[in-house]
Design an enzyme around this catalytic site. Structure first.
Site, PDB file in Angstrom:
ATOM      1  CG  ASP A 271      33.865  30.701 -21.504  1.00  0.00           C
ATOM      2  OD1 ASP A 271      33.103  29.932 -20.888  1.00  0.00           O
ATOM      3  OD2 ASP A 271      35.004  30.361 -21.873  1.00  0.00           O
TER       4      ASP A 271
ATOM      5  CE  LYS B  19      37.373  47.806 -19.552  1.00  0.00           C
ATOM      6  NZ  LYS B  19      37.067  48.381 -18.225  1.00  0.00           N
TER       7      LYS B  19
ATOM      8  CG  ASP C 116      33.080  29.549 -16.093  1.00  0.00           C
ATOM      9  OD1 ASP C 116      32.155  29.122 -16.788  1.00  0.00           O
ATOM     10  OD2 ASP C 116      34.238  29.100 -16.161  1.00  0.00           O
TER      11      ASP C 116
ATOM     12  CG  ASP D 255      35.567  47.149 -15.465  1.00  0.00           C
ATOM     13  OD1 ASP D 255      34.664  47.356 -16.314  1.00  0.00           O
ATOM     14  OD2 ASP D 255      36.286  48.062 -15.028  1.00  0.00           O
TER      15      ASP D 255
ATOM     16  CE1 TYR E 276      35.657  32.746 -26.582  1.00  0.00           C
ATOM     17  CE2 TYR E 276      35.468  30.369 -26.732  1.00  0.00           C
ATOM     18  CZ  TYR E 276      35.606  31.509 -25.973  1.00  0.00           C
ATOM     19  OH  TYR E 276      35.704  31.405 -24.616  1.00  0.00           O
TER      20      TYR E 276
HETATM   21  N1  GGG Z   1      31.210  21.014 -21.376  1.00  0.00           N
HETATM   22  C1  GGG Z   1      31.944  21.194 -22.533  1.00  0.00           C
HETATM   23  C2  GGG Z   1      33.345  21.633 -22.235  1.00  0.00           C
HETATM   24  O1  GGG Z   1      34.254  20.849 -22.313  1.00  0.00           O
HETATM   25  N2  GGG Z   1      33.497  22.903 -21.849  1.00  0.00           N
HETATM   26  C3  GGG Z   1      34.755  23.466 -21.513  1.00  0.00           C
HETATM   27  C4  GGG Z   1      35.260  24.484 -22.481  1.00  0.00           C
HETATM   28  O2  GGG Z   1      36.446  24.680 -22.594  1.00  0.00           O
HETATM   29  N3  GGG Z   1      34.385  25.181 -23.149  1.00  0.00           N
HETATM   30  C5  GGG Z   1      34.747  26.210 -24.057  1.00  0.00           C
HETATM   31  C6  GGG Z   1      33.701  27.222 -24.185  1.00  0.00           C
HETATM   32  O3  GGG Z   1      32.598  27.068 -23.644  1.00  0.00           O
HETATM   33  O4  GGG Z   1      33.912  28.211 -24.876  1.00  0.00           O
END
Ligand code: GGG
Length: 351
Positions: free
Chosen positions: A244, A187, A248, A220, A136
């Site tokens: 990330d 990994k 999710d 994985d 990032y």
């Molecule tokens: N809620 C903030 C938002 O817009 N999150 C979506 C996003 O793309 N986040 C990137 C990340 O968390 O790395």
């Protein structure tokens, strides 16, 4: 007094932050907390009208004049290179050194989890995502861009300092909150340098916490196990990109992204709270955005600011709304964003 900066941002961000603000105001009316709030216009509209993503002056104000930031979402199809989202969201994470991205995934109502029929106790996972390194940082570039021989490079970074502080934060949290286990996701078999460092540091820190179980898994296999036997996980610590993705997945298993809050933290310093979901441009203005992820982010904000009673009241109000069927369409209801927000705010104000 908690000084809160609101950055509604793009897409459904303004719709869900409006409800987050309503709930904050309800907690104030109930005498549970004292706050000041100021709203900032930063996002795609602001970029397109002023050319500014996040100026140094605004950054300095957010750093010096506020205790917490509540952000909605950033991302807009009119800004295809997403530069404002990187400057605002990633920029604040990096420049404020918010190295912990804390993403809890808890089943709030069993019927909302896709695992509801499985013979597992409710999923209750907290992801500690490293928030300042990995892929990032933006390090990389293009060679021969736009030609058939184009080369794209994105470099991932891990520093011993960066890995150690997030791993330690995860173990410290597990110890103080009575969480049984910390699991590392990496990994290391395929990407030996970055994840080799993670594994070594994880094992060293784990030895300092003999009261907390620990194990290291390849990401994985962990993703597969998260779906099959989620109750074996409690705290998961991992690198930025993997965190990330895993958060999710955990959010969906717990009931959906519409319910998933997060906190970007550097303990004792600044903090930024945001729903895990993005700007969802496809549903803007339909009234179907779920405000609960933002409202639960407000609960995290209250908790970390020391307003425990306010945090518990907000969580109870969210649970009561879901149980009463006050749900937006993503979680099987017909309530609008505002109907859900008003119901929860009323519950917070009444107690
Ligand atoms: N809620 C903030 C938002 O817009 N999150 C979506 C996003 O793309 N986040 C990137 C990340 O968390 O790395």
């Amino acid at each position: 007094m908690i000084r809160i900066a609101l950055i509604p941002g793009d897409g459904i961000g303004p719709e869900v932050v409006r409800e987050g603000r309503r709930v904050i105001e309800a907690a104030v009316r109930a005498g549970l907390v004292e706050v000041t709030m100021e709203e900032f216009p930063h996002g795609a509209d602001h970029l397109l009208s002023t050319g500014e993503t996040l100026s140094d002056e605004t950054f300095a104000r957010l750093r010096d004049e506020f205790d917490a930031i509540l952000l909605g979402a950033v991302g807009d199809p009119r800004v295809p290179d997403n530069r404002h989202a990187r400057d605002i969201l990633l920029g604040l994470r990096f420049r404020l050194d918010l190295f912990i991205n804390f993403r809890p995934a808890t089943v709030r109502l069993a019927e909302l989890s896709p695992l509801r029929d499985a013979e597992h106790r409710p999923l209750d996972i907290e992801v500690f995502r490293e928030n300042t390194e990995g892929f990032y940082t933006g390090s990389g570039g293009f060679l021969r861009q736009g030609t058939p021989h184009e080369v794209a490079i994105s470099e991932s970074f891990a520093t011993r300092y960066g890995v150690e502080r997030i791993v330690r934060a995860a173990f410290e949290h597990a110890r103080t909150r009575g969480r049984p286990r910390v699991t590392l996701a990496d990994k290391a078999n395929a990407v030996p340098h970055v994840y080799g460092l993670w594994r070594r540091v994880f094992q060293e820190v784990a030895e300092e916490y003999p009261d907390v179980e620990s194990d290291a898994r390849y990401v994985d296999a962990l993703a597969m196990q998260l779906v099959r036997v989620p109750e074996q996980f409690s705290v998961i610590v991992t690198e930025n990109l993997l965190g990330d993705i895993l958060s999710d997945l955990a959010a969906e298993l717990a009931g959906g992204m519409g319910l998933a809050p997060s906190a970007n933290l550097n303990p004792g310093r600044h903090a930024l709270y945001e729903p895990v979901h993005g700007s969802a441009p496809d549903i803007v203005g339909t009234g179907t955005a779920n405000p609960v992820a933002t409202i639960l982010s407000v609960a995290l904000l209250f908790e970390h600011a020391g307003a425990e009673a306010a945090a518990r009241r907000v969580e109870e109000a969210v649970d009561a709304s879901l149980a009463a069927g006050i749900r937006t369409p993503d979680v099987g209801g017909t309530a609008t964003t505002s109907e859900a927000g008003i119901w929860i705010a009323d519950h917070v104000a009444r107690g």
